[in-house]
Design a protein around this motif. Structure first.
Motif, mmCIF file in Angstrom:
data_model
loop_
_atom_site.group_PDB
_atom_site.id
_atom_site.type_symbol
_atom_site.label_atom_id
_atom_site.label_comp_id
_atom_site.label_asym_id
_atom_site.label_seq_id
_atom_site.Cartn_x
_atom_site.Cartn_y
_atom_site.Cartn_z
ATOM 1 N N GLN A 1 50.837 42.968 40.197
ATOM 2 C CA GLN A 1 50.669 42.377 38.668
ATOM 3 C C GLN A 1 51.049 43.550 37.662
ATOM 4 O O GLN A 1 52.095 42.972 36.924
ATOM 5 C CB GLN A 1 49.429 42.049 38.395
ATOM 6 C CG GLN A 1 48.715 40.909 39.273
ATOM 7 C CD GLN A 1 47.268 40.852 39.194
ATOM 8 O OE1 GLN A 1 46.594 41.537 38.531
ATOM 9 N NE2 GLN A 1 46.457 39.787 39.982
ATOM 10 N N ASP B 1 41.771 48.743 35.734
ATOM 11 C CA ASP B 1 41.571 47.277 35.634
ATOM 12 C C ASP B 1 42.847 46.614 35.397
ATOM 13 O O ASP B 1 43.364 46.609 34.166
ATOM 14 C CB ASP B 1 40.261 46.739 34.757
ATOM 15 C CG ASP B 1 40.162 45.269 34.699
ATOM 16 O OD1 ASP B 1 39.232 44.950 35.651
ATOM 17 O OD2 ASP B 1 40.754 44.528 33.916
ATOM 18 N N SER B 2 43.279 45.473 36.018
ATOM 19 C CA SER B 2 44.513 44.865 36.065
ATOM 20 C C SER B 2 44.455 43.865 34.765
ATOM 21 O O SER B 2 45.673 43.917 34.216
ATOM 22 C CB SER B 2 44.433 43.888 37.143
ATOM 23 O OG SER B 2 44.942 44.409 38.463
ATOM 24 N N ARG B 3 43.330 43.322 34.249
ATOM 25 C CA ARG B 3 43.541 42.667 33.089
ATOM 26 C C ARG B 3 43.732 43.433 31.805
ATOM 27 O O ARG B 3 44.635 43.023 31.114
ATOM 28 C CB ARG B 3 42.221 41.778 32.797
ATOM 29 C CG ARG B 3 42.184 41.118 31.602
ATOM 30 C CD ARG B 3 40.865 40.082 31.255
ATOM 31 N NE ARG B 3 40.416 39.436 32.608
ATOM 32 C CZ ARG B 3 39.426 38.718 32.399
ATOM 33 N NH1 ARG B 3 38.659 38.751 31.362
ATOM 34 N NH2 ARG B 3 38.980 37.721 33.406
ATOM 35 N N ILE C 1 43.727 32.956 32.977
ATOM 36 C CA ILE C 1 43.374 34.200 33.588
ATOM 37 C C ILE C 1 41.891 34.470 34.392
ATOM 38 O O ILE C 1 41.401 34.821 35.396
ATOM 39 C CB ILE C 1 43.535 35.751 32.900
ATOM 40 C CG1 ILE C 1 45.101 35.730 32.692
ATOM 41 C CG2 ILE C 1 43.119 36.764 33.675
ATOM 42 C CD1 ILE C 1 45.589 36.913 31.724
ATOM 43 N N GLU C 2 40.885 33.851 33.285
ATOM 44 C CA GLU C 2 39.756 33.935 33.795
ATOM 45 C C GLU C 2 39.264 32.988 35.054
ATOM 46 O O GLU C 2 38.582 33.281 35.709
ATOM 47 C CB GLU C 2 38.708 33.464 32.488
ATOM 48 C CG GLU C 2 37.321 33.378 33.058
ATOM 49 C CD GLU C 2 36.678 34.731 33.292
ATOM 50 O OE1 GLU C 2 35.710 34.720 34.274
ATOM 51 O OE2 GLU C 2 37.057 35.886 33.072
ATOM 52 N N VAL D 1 41.496 32.102 37.024
ATOM 53 C CA VAL D 1 42.067 32.815 38.355
ATOM 54 C C VAL D 1 41.114 34.013 39.243
ATOM 55 O O VAL D 1 40.773 33.972 40.189
ATOM 56 C CB VAL D 1 43.383 33.394 38.054
ATOM 57 C CG1 VAL D 1 43.925 34.271 39.253
ATOM 58 C CG2 VAL D 1 44.478 32.287 37.875
ATOM 59 N N ARG D 2 40.507 34.744 37.975
ATOM 60 C CA ARG D 2 39.749 35.961 38.536
ATOM 61 C C ARG D 2 38.418 35.386 38.798
ATOM 62 O O ARG D 2 37.810 35.668 39.907
ATOM 63 C CB ARG D 2 39.527 36.688 37.285
ATOM 64 C CG ARG D 2 40.862 37.361 37.002
ATOM 65 C CD ARG D 2 40.771 38.271 35.808
ATOM 66 N NE ARG D 2 39.812 39.497 35.888
ATOM 67 C CZ ARG D 2 39.943 40.709 36.191
ATOM 68 N NH1 ARG D 2 41.317 41.192 36.351
ATOM 69 N NH2 ARG D 2 39.042 41.580 36.334
ATOM 70 N N SER D 3 37.594 34.363 38.392
ATOM 71 C CA SER D 3 36.209 33.892 38.623
ATOM 72 C C SER D 3 36.282 32.834 39.427
ATOM 73 O O SER D 3 35.019 32.835 40.366
ATOM 74 C CB SER D 3 35.623 33.775 37.180
ATOM 75 O OG SER D 3 36.002 32.579 36.606
ATOM 76 N N MET E 1 39.866 33.742 42.852
ATOM 77 C CA MET E 1 39.815 34.956 43.572
ATOM 78 C C MET E 1 38.338 35.056 44.392
ATOM 79 O O MET E 1 38.129 35.381 45.579
ATOM 80 C CB MET E 1 40.008 36.186 42.834
ATOM 81 C CG MET E 1 41.390 36.412 42.219
ATOM 82 S SD MET E 1 42.573 36.541 43.501
ATOM 83 C CE MET E 1 41.965 37.829 44.535
ATOM 84 N N GLN E 2 37.526 34.391 43.676
ATOM 85 C CA GLN E 2 36.002 34.332 44.506
ATOM 86 C C GLN E 2 36.296 33.383 45.607
ATOM 87 O O GLN E 2 35.747 33.649 46.712
ATOM 88 C CB GLN E 2 35.160 33.891 43.647
ATOM 89 C CG GLN E 2 34.685 34.721 42.463
ATOM 90 C CD GLN E 2 33.932 36.065 43.037
ATOM 91 O OE1 GLN E 2 33.101 35.928 44.026
ATOM 92 N NE2 GLN E 2 34.352 37.060 42.353
ATOM 93 N N THR F 1 49.401 37.253 36.471
ATOM 94 C CA THR F 1 48.299 37.440 37.224
ATOM 95 C C THR F 1 48.016 36.692 38.633
ATOM 96 O O THR F 1 47.638 37.178 39.505
ATOM 97 C CB THR F 1 46.926 37.075 36.431
ATOM 98 O OG1 THR F 1 46.909 37.716 35.170
ATOM 99 C CG2 THR F 1 45.502 36.988 37.064
#
Length: 256
Positions: free
Chosen positions: A1, A61-63, A93-94, A96-98, A101-102, A144
Motif C-alpha cells: 500500500q 500504521d498503513s492508514r 477504508i474503514e 475494508v479494514r473492519s 480484512m476481518q 488500501t
C-alpha cells in the motif's frame, strides 16, 4: 500500500524489509516503538537505513502513512478536496479494514467458512460506483484494497497453500470470484491493475514463494503451518530523496 501510494505520488523513496520475527533493536527503538510495519521515516539528513536520524518524523500504521502521503503530495490527488468525497474515502477504508480484512483473517488464518469472506467482498462491491474507482478518481481508498484483491486472486488461481483448501475448492472459489456475482469487482480489479504504480509495487513473486520460505507458526483452525511473511516493509524517506534497500531471510539484494 505504502509503495503503491508513493509511486502514484511521484515520490523518490526506498524500502527496507524488516523480519518481524526478529526485529532489529534500532527498528523498535528508533522507528516503530510498537514494532509494527509498515513504518515510514521522513525528513532529516541522508543517513543509513539502520541509523535513522532523530530529526526525521517516524510514522507507523498503513492508514496513517497513506493519509500522510496524500497530504504531503497533494498534486497526486490521492485524497479528494471535496469534504463529502473525503468522508466517503475514509468510510471505504474503514469497511475494508473492519469488515473485509476481518473476514479475510477469519477464513485464511482461522479456518472459518468461506461465505463470510465472499459476503464481505459483496459489501465492498456495493460501495463502488458503476464505473471508475471508489470515489471517482484513484484515491487512498483504492490503494488500501488493491494489493489485497490482487493477492486473493493469486491464491485462488494457484491453490496456494495459504488457503488450506481441499483439492478442487480453489477452482470453485476462483469461478465465484471471477463470475457474475462479482462482475463489478472484476472490472474494478482490472482498472486497478492497469495502474503503472500498482504493477511496479505488487510483488507477485513473494506470494508464489514455497512454504519453506515462510516462518512456521501454529494456528488453531483448518490448517497448521506457514502463514506469516518472513518480513514486512519499512519505507525510509528523507528530504533529498529516498534510499531503497531490500534485506530479509529470502532476499539480501540491494536494489534501486
Amino acid at each position: 500500500q505504502a509503495t503503491f501510494a508513493l509511486l502514484e505520488a511521484g515520490a523518490k523513496f526506498n524500502t527496507y524489509e524488516v523480519d518481524l520475527s526478529n526485529k532489529p533493536d534500532w527498528f523498535v527503538k528508533q522507528v516503530s516503538p510498537l514494532g509494527k510495519a509498515p513504518a515510514l521515516t521522513y525528513g532529516g539528513p541522508d543517513v543509513p537505513f539502520d541509523k535513522p536520524s532523530p530529526e526525521s518524523a517516524k510514522l507507523a500504521d498503513s492508514r496513517v502513512i497513506l493519509e500522510f502521503i496524500a497530504e504531503r503530495f497533494p498534486g497526486a490527488r490521492l485524497l479528494p478536496e471535496d469534504p463529502i468525497l473525503r468522508a466517503q474515502t475514509r468510510f471505504f477504508i474503514e469497511v475494508v479494514r473492519s469488515r473485509f480484512m476481518q473476514a479475510w483473517r477469519g477464513h485464511f488464518l482461522e479456518g472459518k467458512p468461506s461465505e463470510p469472506f465472499f459476503a464481505a467482498l459483496e459489501e465492498v462491491q456495493a460501495l463502488l460506483p458503476p464505473h471508475g474507482f471508489a470515489v471517482g478518481e484513484l484515491s487512498i481508498a483504492d490503494i488500501t484494497i488493491a494489493p489485497i484483491l490482487a493477492r486473493a486472486e493469486v491464491i485462488f488461481e494457484l491453490n496456494h497453500p495459504l488457503s488450506g483448501w481441499t483439492e478442487g475448492e480453489s477452482v470453485k472459489y476462483l469461478d465465484m470470484f471471477k463470475g457474475p456475482r462479482f462482475a463489478r469487482l472484476k472490472q474494478y480489479r482490472q482498472d486497478l491493475e492497469e495502474r503503472a504504480a500498482f504493477r511496479a509495487s505488487f510483488d507477485k513473486v513473494r506470494i508464489l514463494l514455497p512454504p519453506q520460505c515462510f516462518r512456521r507458526r501454529r494456528h488453531i483452525g483448518r490448517f497448521q503451518g506457514w502463514v506469516e511473511r518472513p518480513s514486512r516493509l519499512l519505507v525510509s524517506a528523507y528530504e533529498v530523496g529516498f534510499v531503497r534497500v531490500s534485506s530479509s531471510k529470502t532476499d539480501t539484494s540491494l536494489y534501486t
